[in-house]
Enzyme design. Structure first.
Site, mmCIF file in Angstrom:
data_model
loop_
_atom_site.group_PDB
_atom_site.id
_atom_site.type_symbol
_atom_site.label_atom_id
_atom_site.label_comp_id
_atom_site.label_asym_id
_atom_site.label_seq_id
_atom_site.Cartn_x
_atom_site.Cartn_y
_atom_site.Cartn_z
ATOM 1 C CB ALA A 6 -0.793 -0.023 1.154
ATOM 2 N N GLY A 208 14.934 8.273 -16.830
ATOM 3 C CA GLY A 208 14.169 9.258 -16.429
ATOM 4 C C GLY A 208 13.410 9.820 -17.673
ATOM 5 C CB ALA A 209 12.822 13.379 -18.504
ATOM 6 C CG ASP A 232 2.982 10.710 -8.449
ATOM 7 O OD1 ASP A 232 4.342 10.245 -8.017
ATOM 8 O OD2 ASP A 232 2.089 10.234 -7.578
ATOM 9 C CG ASP A 238 7.546 -0.346 -10.359
ATOM 10 O OD1 ASP A 238 8.634 -0.846 -10.504
ATOM 11 O OD2 ASP A 238 6.995 0.139 -9.479
ATOM 12 C CB ALA A 268 3.579 5.812 -16.054
ATOM 13 C CB SER A 277 -0.481 6.984 -13.191
ATOM 14 O OG SER A 277 0.694 6.182 -13.365
#
Length: 287
Positions: A6, A208-209, A232, A238, A268, A277
């Site tokens: 969670a 990343g980007a 976010d 993942d 995402a 997302s």
């Protein structure tokens, strides 16, 4: 095969310094965990997906089971442990970047004896390191022996034995995880080559980007990412790994699978939460 957590998320204007208290947003609770995230992301994209993991017999466990079921993930290998489910405590800054602390809960009870030969006969089996390392090692050996392609996302970063690295096809890491495994940082291309020399059959470094790099016997390939506005970044890695596994299972080359995966990862980051997302169709992906 992996963690089911969670995600407890609080947005902050800035992360607190040691000894400092800052005010945050209302607490939001999302289904997460690297194993569950990858299973949900792959299932939403059309993969026939099952998960081997453990949840607690608490309220979080009920939430996590429901989210996996709703996404279409096979729950026949999801086990229940008395006590708490895994929990990730996440702070999210205004740029969409996060800091995460994981309390493993039931994930820590996933044992080598839980390894299910039927599940590990899949085309691709994805592992992460939010479950005990001996369990990952035992399951990866079983998956490889059964003819499955082993994908290991080295997150959270930790030292792993060479015989586990030798099964990875690919080893998936971000730049921080790559530097941890190598003992020092470097340019991504150099790290990809150095990681390949450590023994995995192939390597993917997520950037990343900026996209990703792939490295295998054919060489190193740069894979740029579409440009999107990040809301976010939780769970984006993942989503990338899930999409990579899906396309590898369908026979794509590593570089072609990564080209698809960077689009899924970029999609995402455009919405809050991890599983909430994830895109459901290719039409949802940026170009």
């Amino acid at each position: 095969m992996g963690s089911v957590n969670a995600d407890l998320v609080v947005s902050v204007d800035r992360r607190p310094a040691p000894g400092e208290t800052v005010l945050g947003s209302d607490l939001a609770t999302y289904p997460g965990g690297k194993g569950a995230n990858q299973a949900v992301a792959a299932a939403r994209l059309g993969a026939r997906t099952a998960i081997l993991g453990r949840i607690g017999d608490d309220g979080h466990g009920d939430l996590l089971r429901a989210a996996l079921s709703e996404a279409g993930v096979d729950l026949g290998h999801l086990l229940v442990t008395p006590g708490p489910s895994g929990v990730a405590l996440i702070t999210l800054d205004p740029d969409g970047d996060n800091s995460i602390i994981v309390s493993p809960g039931a994930n820590a009870r996933l044992a080598p004896s839980d390894v299910d030969a039927e599940l590990l006969s899949a085309a691709v089996v994805s592992f992460q390191l939010e479950i005990p390392l001996p369990t990952v090692e035992a399951a990866a050996r079983a998956a490889d022996a059964g003819g499955a392609r082993v994908v290991l996302n080295l997150s959270p970063a930790r030292a792993v034995p060479d015989d586990l690295l030798a099964l990875c096809d690919p080893l998936v890491v971000n730049e921080h995880e790559a530097a941890y495994l190598l003992g020092a940082g470097d340019e991504p291309e150099a790290m990809a080559t150095a990681l390949l020399a450590r023994g995995p059959r192939s390597v993917v470094i997520t950037l990343g980007a900026e996209g990703a790099l792939t490295a295998d016997a054919t060489g190193v390939t740069a894979v740029p990412s579409p440009k999107v506005e990040a809301v976010d970044t939780t769970g984006a890695g993942d989503a990338f790994t899930a999409a990579l596994c899906l396309r590898l299972a369908r026979g794509d080359t590593l570089a072609d699978a990564a080209r698809y995966a960077v689009r899924v990862g970029a999609a995402a980051v455009r919405k809050p939460g991890a599983q909430s997302s994830y895109p459901a169709t290719d039409e949802d992906l940026p170009v």
